[in-house]
Scaffold this motif. Structure first.
Motif, PDB file in Angstrom:
ATOM      1  N   GLY A 130       0.811  -1.200   0.000  1.00 17.97           N
ATOM      2  CA  GLY A 130       0.000   0.000   0.000  1.00 17.97           C
ATOM      3  C   GLY A 130       0.851   1.258   0.000  1.00 17.97           C
ATOM      4  N   PRO A 131       0.197   2.421   0.046  1.00 20.35           N
ATOM      5  CA  PRO A 131       0.933   3.692   0.033  1.00 20.35           C
ATOM      6  C   PRO A 131       1.598   3.960   1.368  1.00 20.35           C
ATOM      7  N   GLU A 188      -5.523   3.282   6.885  1.00 22.09           N
ATOM      8  CA  GLU A 188      -5.031   1.902   6.922  1.00 22.09           C
ATOM      9  C   GLU A 188      -4.475   1.544   5.544  1.00 22.09           C
ATOM     10  N   TRP A 189      -3.147   1.402   5.464  1.00 26.09           N
ATOM     11  CA  TRP A 189      -2.496   1.181   4.174  1.00 26.09           C
ATOM     12  C   TRP A 189      -2.914  -0.130   3.522  1.00 26.09           C
ATOM     13  N   LEU A 190      -3.169  -1.146   4.326  1.00 23.60           N
ATOM     14  CA  LEU A 190      -3.559  -2.421   3.733  1.00 23.60           C
ATOM     15  C   LEU A 190      -4.944  -2.351   3.106  1.00 23.60           C
ATOM     16  N   ILE A 191      -5.828  -1.548   3.667  1.00 19.86           N
ATOM     17  CA  ILE A 191      -7.136  -1.366   3.045  1.00 19.86           C
ATOM     18  C   ILE A 191      -6.973  -0.686   1.685  1.00 19.86           C
ATOM     19  N   GLN A 192      -6.095   0.320   1.628  1.00 16.84           N
ATOM     20  CA  GLN A 192      -5.839   0.994   0.359  1.00 16.84           C
ATOM     21  C   GLN A 192      -5.237   0.026  -0.658  1.00 16.84           C
ATOM     22  N   TYR A 193      -4.341  -0.821  -0.198  1.00 17.31           N
ATOM     23  CA  TYR A 193      -3.723  -1.825  -1.080  1.00 17.31           C
ATOM     24  C   TYR A 193      -4.793  -2.760  -1.654  1.00 17.31           C
ATOM     25  N   ARG A 196      -6.936  -1.134  -4.322  1.00 14.98           N
ATOM     26  CA  ARG A 196      -6.232  -0.996  -5.598  1.00 14.98           C
ATOM     27  C   ARG A 196      -6.172  -2.338  -6.338  1.00 14.98           C
ATOM     28  N   LYS A 197      -5.979  -3.415  -5.612  1.00 16.37           N
ATOM     29  CA  LYS A 197      -5.942  -4.748  -6.244  1.00 16.37           C
ATOM     30  C   LYS A 197      -7.288  -5.067  -6.888  1.00 16.37           C
ATOM     31  N   ILE A 217     -13.175  -5.823   7.309  1.00 14.53           N
ATOM     32  CA  ILE A 217     -13.666  -4.650   6.603  1.00 14.53           C
ATOM     33  C   ILE A 217     -14.267  -5.066   5.264  1.00 14.53           C
ATOM     34  N   GLU A 218     -15.518  -4.707   5.029  1.00 14.25           N
ATOM     35  CA  GLU A 218     -16.136  -4.946   3.729  1.00 14.25           C
ATOM     36  C   GLU A 218     -15.635  -3.899   2.734  1.00 14.25           C
ATOM     37  N   LEU A 219     -14.972  -4.366   1.684  1.00 12.42           N
ATOM     38  CA  LEU A 219     -14.432  -3.474   0.669  1.00 12.42           C
ATOM     39  C   LEU A 219     -15.485  -3.124  -0.380  1.00 12.42           C
TER      40      LEU A 219
END
Length: 252
Positions: A130-131, A188-193, A196-197, A217-219
């Protein structure tokens, strides 16, 4: 992999065995081994998502001593035919082929795709994704460079292992109070990652550790990000029964 009725896939991470001292972590290790002993009865597969050890380095003929209860139980489970998959974390990133040769457990250094009962999973430890966190990303490139590993290997284990353990604890690389606070979906960087995926490929579930905070977390309507938490403060893990993935907590 098709998960038979009555069988489950288990995911756990961030035990940090050996921290803050081998003696202090032994009670946590015993709980983890007891859990492994219980889930082996219905496990179709077990995923260890990194930072099982607070420090791990493989010399040519030497690995850190200790953890015999955990290693013995993993060997027993693997010898029984149950698949186990290990993803290195930021604390055990210097793992080489010891698990593969001694325990017949494959070791992964990057997230990997899996499919269970037509559900698509992306599984990994989660560090450096992630960022943001650019300082760690630069440090990781240095630490995983073959030249760096070659130089470190010239340190005698009686010097190299205690030095690394000291630095690990000093830099608060074990869970602290900051790790127990949710930073919001934008923080949360992993949520952003994960988001993006999803722009390029569908996954039903993203499974990561590293964060030390159990999260679900529901994306979107069909994709969920799950962080397995840790075995320091929360004693949580994830369980997939062939239909649904659930975050669960170790019972006292």
């Amino acid at each position: 992999m098709n998960i038979p009725a009555g069988k489950k896939v288990y995911f756990s991470s961030d035990n940090h065995l050996g921290a803050p001292t081998p003696e202090a972590s032994k009670s946590r290790e015993k709980k983890f081994v007891k859990w492994l002993d219980e889930i082996k009865e219905d496990a179709a597969a077990i995923f260890l998502l990194g930072d099982l050890f607070d420090f791990w380095f493989e010399y040519k003929h030497v690995v850190p001593k200790g953890f015999v209860r955990t290693l013995g139980k993993l060997a027993e489970i693997r010898d029984s035919g149950i698949p186990i998959y290990f993803f290195v974390g930021n604390h055990d990133l210097w793992m080489d082929d010891y698990f593969e040769k001694e325990l017949n457990i494959p070791v992964y250094h990057k997230p990997k795709k899996f499919e269970f009962n037509n559900k698509k999973f992306l599984v990994g430890h989660g560090d450096g994704l992630g960022p943001g966190d650019h300082g760690y990303k630069r440090m990781k490139k240095v630490f995983t460079n073959p030249v760096s590993k070659w130089f470190y290997r010239w340190l005698h284990p009686d010097l190299g292992v205690p030095l690394a353990q000291h630095l690990s604890i000093k830099n608060k690389l074990i869970s602290g109070e900051e790790d127990q606070q949710f930073l919001g979906e934008e923080g949360e960087w992993l949520i952003q990652y994960c988001r993006r995926k999803l722009e390029s490929q569908h996954y039903d579930y993203f499974l990561f550790g590293h964060r030390h905070l159990p999260l679900e977390i529901e994306l979107n309507e069909t994709s969920t990000y799950v962080n397995t938490g840790d075995w320091i403060n929360f004693y949580t893990y994830a369980e997939f029964d062939g239909n649904e993935l659930r975050l669960k907590k170790l019972q006292p």
